[in-house]
Design an enzyme around this catalytic site. Structure first.
Site, short mmCIF file in Angstrom:
data_model
loop_
_atom_site.label_atom_id
_atom_site.label_comp_id
_atom_site.label_asym_id
_atom_site.label_seq_id
_atom_site.Cartn_x
_atom_site.Cartn_y
_atom_site.Cartn_z
N THR A 130 0.91 -1.22 -0.07
CA THR A 130 -0.07 -0.18 -0.04
C THR A 130 0.97 1.33 -0.10
O THR A 130 2.14 1.06 -0.02
CB THR A 130 -0.91 -0.11 1.16
OG1 THR A 130 -1.85 1.20 1.16
CG2 THR A 130 -0.16 -0.09 2.53
N ASP A 131 0.16 2.37 0.16
CA ASP A 131 1.10 3.70 -0.02
C ASP A 131 1.70 3.72 1.46
O ASP A 131 1.17 3.16 2.21
CB ASP A 131 0.28 4.84 -0.34
CG ASP A 131 -0.74 5.00 0.52
OD1 ASP A 131 -1.25 4.35 1.33
OD2 ASP A 131 -1.20 6.46 0.79
N LYS A 132 2.70 4.80 1.65
CA LYS A 132 3.25 4.95 2.78
C LYS A 132 2.68 5.32 4.19
O LYS A 132 2.92 4.95 5.01
CB LYS A 132 4.43 6.05 2.72
CG LYS A 132 3.86 7.29 2.39
CD LYS A 132 5.12 8.34 2.10
CE LYS A 132 4.53 9.78 1.90
NZ LYS A 132 3.97 9.94 0.70
N THR A 133 1.49 5.63 3.96
CA THR A 133 0.69 6.24 5.09
C THR A 133 -0.73 5.29 5.44
O THR A 133 -1.27 5.41 6.47
CB THR A 133 0.22 7.64 4.81
OG1 THR A 133 -0.47 7.86 3.65
CG2 THR A 133 1.41 8.77 4.83
N GLY A 134 -0.97 4.49 4.21
CA GLY A 134 -1.93 3.79 4.67
C GLY A 134 -3.42 4.34 4.15
O GLY A 134 -4.51 3.91 4.19
#
Length: 512
Positions: A334-338
């Site tokens: 997923t992306d770095k921050t969720g």
């Protein structure tokens, strides 16, 4: 009357100036006439996402029987019926029918959930037609329409922005970023990624603050959300490992049973010299008994239980066998921050002149624990936390809502996170806002980078709250609060150093 162009190319709208956009769409800042809009609606079609081709309910139900093991069970039911073993016949048919009904009902629920994406377009829109403002159905928007945007609106189509005033739009459904994007009217480079096209307002996104005006450049399936919907309809259906294993098991089991049955029939007739009819009925009985008629039902019920468990956690599983594949997943990217899936923000730490507090909790849920040096503490022990929570509550335009146990924010996600923080500290948000009536406010603007509110209580005492960029707030302060309501000169070096350390920590987490 202007000539109506029904065939238009699709240039990179974010890369051209406003005058060129209006010229290419053959419209003006006063909008289209009703006659032009009607002709364009007939040409482009309604502004809605097309329903993908669907199988009928009957076909979807019949496909529940499309399994080699089910075929074997149905064949067994026919044979047992021929042999007048009606109880066995009814049991087998009941198992097969229960298996089909469970799968049919579960897939029907998933189909309804998947249809929700087509409801993401705005039901109504404020447009300029012949220079006058009108409210029309979102489906009747056409390229060239001038749309007026205000905070709280859902963008009804892809727009090239013509005017903006503090306009910020929540684009998490497209980019996965939880922070609203500030919009302007200047063109951006041709190869700018979707999240950097700041002169475009995308269909289905939500306006969190400010006002704007834009011209429709794409409707329906031509929008970005429409393109995503089209990609979903083209997803190739793959066979899951469980289905493959069950298919292989059913094939080998069927072959094995047929081989054993043939061997027993031949041995009994040619070697044992039994009557053929007697041997045939005995072999059929053994074959039916060897078939695990309960396996499909047990498998389907087990998968359905897993799907329901996922549904309680807001995960949509379209096909029952997919639940087994999800269980086999060991890594999720997923992306770095969720924020791609949750779009939630939360206050995780609070810095004061003496301490660094950490908060625990889940998203916007107004419950959590407060820690100081990994030890749980009571917020009442530190008055500065109550002051911060009150300011976060009053200098705020968002609202938190509890929908069936799931907390969501209406408004800016950052302000929603501040409200959740205030609740964790012990502030009753509605009670506090009722006690301190807002009498004036300075809305947040990128030019001054802060928001301020003036509140009065029923005893005519005033309370000014302000929030914004750290460097802007520090420039406006001369003193800082200490214990027991006292103040001391502002230690600007301390706050600047802590700000730099926090920014460095954030970059390290992002890089990790």
């Amino acid at each position: 009357m202007r000539e109506i162009k029904t065939k238009r190319t699709q240039p990179a709208w974010h890369n051209i100036c406003i005058d060129s956009v209006l010229e290419k769409l053959d419209t003006t800042s006063a909008g289209l006439t009703w006659h032009e809009a009607e002709a364009l609606l007939n040409s482009h079609g309604p502004n809605r996402l097309l329903d993908p081709p669907k199988r009928s309910d009957i076909m979807r139900f019949l496909l529940q029987f499309h399994n080699i093991l089910i075929y074997v069970l149905l064949g067994s039911a026919v044979i047992t019926a021929v042999l007048d073993h009606w109880i066995d016949t009814f049991v087998i048919l009941a198992v097969v029918l229960a298996n089909a009904i469970i799968g049919f009902i579960q897939e029907g629920k998933a189909e309804k959930a998947m249809d929700a994406i087509r409801q993401m377009l705005a039901p109504h829109a404020s447009v300029l037609r012949s220079g006058e403002r009108h409210s029309i159905e979102g489906e009747k928007l056409v390229p060239g329409d001038i749309v007026l945007l205000e905070a709280g609106d859902k963008v009804p189509a892809d727009l090239r922005l013509l005017k903006t005033h503090g306009l910020q739009i929540q684009e998490a459904i497209l980019t996965g970023e939880s922070v609203p994007v500030e919009k302007h009217t200047e063109p951006v480079p041709f190869d700018a990624p979707l999240g950097d096209r700041s002169c475009i307002a995308f269909s289905g996104t939500l306006i969190t603050s400010g006002q704007g005006k834009g011209v429709v450049v794409a409707t329906g399936t031509s929008t970005e959300i429409g393109r995503i919907s089209g990609l979903l309809s083209e997803v190739e259906t793959l066979t899951t490992p469980l289905v493959k294993q069950m298919g292989a098991f059913a094939q080998w089991l069927t072959i094995f049973i047929l081989l054993i049955a043939t061997f027993l029939l031949g041995y009994g007739y040619f070697v044992g010299h039994h009557e053929f009819t007697e041997m045939f009925m005995a072999v059929v009985g053994l074959s039916v008994a060897a078939i695990p008629e309960g396996l499909p039902a047990v498998l389907t019920i087990t998968l359905a239980v897993g799907v329901q468990s996922m549904a309680r956690r807001n995960a949509i599983v379209r096909r029952l066998p997919a639940i087994e594949t999800i269980g086999s997943v060991s890594v999720i990217c997923t992306d770095k921050t969720g924020t791609l899936t949750r779009n939630e923000m939360m206050v995780s730490s609070v810095l004061t002149h003496q301490h660094l507090f950490t908060l625990q909790g889940i998203g916007y849920e107004p419950q959590g624990t407060l820690l100081l040096e990994n030890t749980e503490i009571s917020p009442a022990e530190y008055t500065v936390l109550e002051e911060l929570a009150r300011a976060a509550t009053l200098c705020n335009d968002a609202a938190l809502h509890d929908h069936e146990g799931v907390w969501t924010v209406e408004g800016d996600p950052v302000e929603g996170a501040l409200l959740a923080f205030a609740s964790k500290i012990g502030i009753e948000i509605r009670k506090e806002q009722a006690a301190w009536t807002r009498t004036d406010a300075i809305p947040f603007d990128a030019k001054h980078r802060f928001m301020a509110t003036l509140n009065h209580d029923h005893e005519h005492r005033a309370f000014v709250s302000i929030k914004g960029a750290p460097e802007q707030i520090l420039a406006m302060c001369e003193t800082q609060s200490v214990a027991d309501g006292n103040v001391e000169p502002l230690n600007k070096a301390y706050w600047q150093e802590r700000q730099r350390s926090c920014q460095g920590s954030s970059r390290a987490r992002a890089g990790g």
